[in-house]
Each structure stands twice: as C-alpha cells, then as structure tokens.
Design a protein around this motif. Sequence first.
Motif, PDB file in Angstrom:
ATOM      1  N   VAL A  30      82.605 -32.658  58.821  1.00 16.36           N
ATOM      2  CA  VAL A  30      81.861 -31.420  57.672  1.00 16.36           C
ATOM      3  C   VAL A  30      81.699 -32.783  56.585  1.00 16.36           C
ATOM      4  O   VAL A  30      80.363 -31.686  56.060  1.00 16.36           O
ATOM      5  N   ILE A  31      82.052 -33.716  56.174  1.00 22.53           N
ATOM      6  CA  ILE A  31      81.493 -34.387  55.407  1.00 22.53           C
ATOM      7  C   ILE A  31      80.179 -34.477  55.955  1.00 22.53           C
ATOM      8  O   ILE A  31      79.072 -35.045  54.709  1.00 22.53           O
ATOM      9  N   LEU A 124      77.034 -23.478  53.784  1.00 20.91           N
ATOM     10  CA  LEU A 124      77.470 -24.611  54.606  1.00 20.91           C
ATOM     11  C   LEU A 124      78.826 -23.324  55.702  1.00 20.91           C
ATOM     12  O   LEU A 124      77.848 -23.715  56.967  1.00 20.91           O
ATOM     13  N   ASN A 125      79.205 -22.660  54.698  1.00 16.36           N
ATOM     14  CA  ASN A 125      80.139 -21.911  55.511  1.00 16.36           C
ATOM     15  C   ASN A 125      79.516 -20.592  56.747  1.00 16.36           C
ATOM     16  O   ASN A 125      79.210 -20.529  57.704  1.00 16.36           O
ATOM     17  N   LYS A 130      76.125 -19.186  61.473  1.00 16.63           N
ATOM     18  CA  LYS A 130      75.453 -18.724  62.342  1.00 16.63           C
ATOM     19  C   LYS A 130      75.820 -19.122  63.589  1.00 16.63           C
ATOM     20  O   LYS A 130      74.809 -18.780  64.709  1.00 16.63           O
ATOM     21  N   VAL A 131      75.410 -20.399  63.586  1.00 20.32           N
ATOM     22  CA  VAL A 131      75.533 -21.585  64.190  1.00 20.32           C
ATOM     23  C   VAL A 131      76.540 -21.659  65.800  1.00 20.32           C
ATOM     24  O   VAL A 131      76.779 -21.252  66.632  1.00 20.32           O
ATOM     25  N   VAL A 160      74.466 -26.978  63.033  1.00 17.83           N
ATOM     26  CA  VAL A 160      74.402 -26.915  61.402  1.00 17.83           C
ATOM     27  C   VAL A 160      73.920 -27.344  60.075  1.00 17.83           C
ATOM     28  O   VAL A 160      72.334 -27.071  59.746  1.00 17.83           O
ATOM     29  N   LYS A 161      72.881 -28.655  60.841  1.00 20.71           N
ATOM     30  CA  LYS A 161      72.618 -29.606  60.075  1.00 20.71           C
ATOM     31  C   LYS A 161      70.805 -29.267  59.737  1.00 20.71           C
ATOM     32  O   LYS A 161      69.944 -28.767  59.137  1.00 20.71           O
ATOM     33  N   LYS A 162      70.388 -28.426  61.326  1.00 18.15           N
ATOM     34  CA  LYS A 162      69.336 -27.662  61.428  1.00 18.15           C
ATOM     35  C   LYS A 162      69.658 -26.084  60.541  1.00 18.15           C
ATOM     36  O   LYS A 162      68.497 -26.171  60.212  1.00 18.15           O
TER      37      LYS A 162
END
Length: 167
Positions: A30-31, A124-125, A130-131, A160-162
């Motif tokens: 997460v960080i 982010l959430n 979605k992921v 998640v980054k994608k």
Amino acid sequence: MKKLSVLFAAVMMVVSVGMAKAQKIATLDVIGVLNAMPEKKKADTDLKAFLDTKQAEIKKKADAGQAKVKQYTEEAPKKTADENKAREAELAKMQEEIQQMNDKAQKDFVAKQDAAYEPIEKKLNDAVSKVAKASGYDYIMDANSAAFVFKGGPDATAAVKKELGVQ
C-alpha cells in the motif's frame, strides 16, 4: 431413520467440502502504491508548504515574544512594580496567543490533510476492488502489516499500480 442419517451425512460432506474451499488471498504494498501516485506526491508537497507557512508565522510571533522578554528583563529594574506586573501580563498573553496559533495550525493541518488524502484513498480503494474482482481475490492484505507471519502467494501491487496508471 437410516435414510435420514445417510442424507444428513451426505449434506455434511457437501457443506464441509464447500467450507474447505481455499480462499484466494493476495498482498499489496500500500505504501509503495501510494508513494507512486502523482496525486499523493502533489498532496504531500502542498501539505509541506502549508505547514512551513504556518511554522514561519508561529516562529515570527515567538521571536517577537523573545525580543520583548529580553527587553522587559533588561528594563525591569528601572520600572515600577505595577509596570513590571503589566508587562508580565502582556508576556503571558503573548505566550497564550502563540500556543493558540500552534493549536489552530495543528487542527488546520489535520483538516487539510484529511481533505487532501480522502480522494486519493478512494481512488486506491476503487482500484484495489477492481483488481480483486478481476483476479478473483477474496482478500487483499497490506504487505507492510506486521500481522503477517508468512507472506507467500500472489502480490497484487503491480496490478493495482497498472489500474491506477502509475509505476
């Protein structure tokens, strides 16, 4: 009666097999994801500028107070008791104002921080959700948590980054 117990045993076997189904769990840095988000970087920069401004205002007031303390201390022997008492009250009032400025700055900073980070956390959430749905994860846990004893299994950080469009 025998049919009922056989039926019950069959139902129990089906239920226990369903309960034994493995949960799909992934971890997420997460960080690392937050620090890669441009929105977070901008919010951090804005918050630092806000905090620096508030600290400069407080320092200016405190420096003025220190100068008065020095002046009043040097002049105290030449002044009457009533004048010295009035000066002490003035200094106490100034100290209280500085403390109030400090308290207000802290409250303002927390409010500004909450307002700045709320949309970032929501974004982010949403990406994590979605992921998780796309990959079939039942749980995505923070990889930075000290609660983990073992961290094996898939890492959802890249996905998640994608989803967020960050690297």
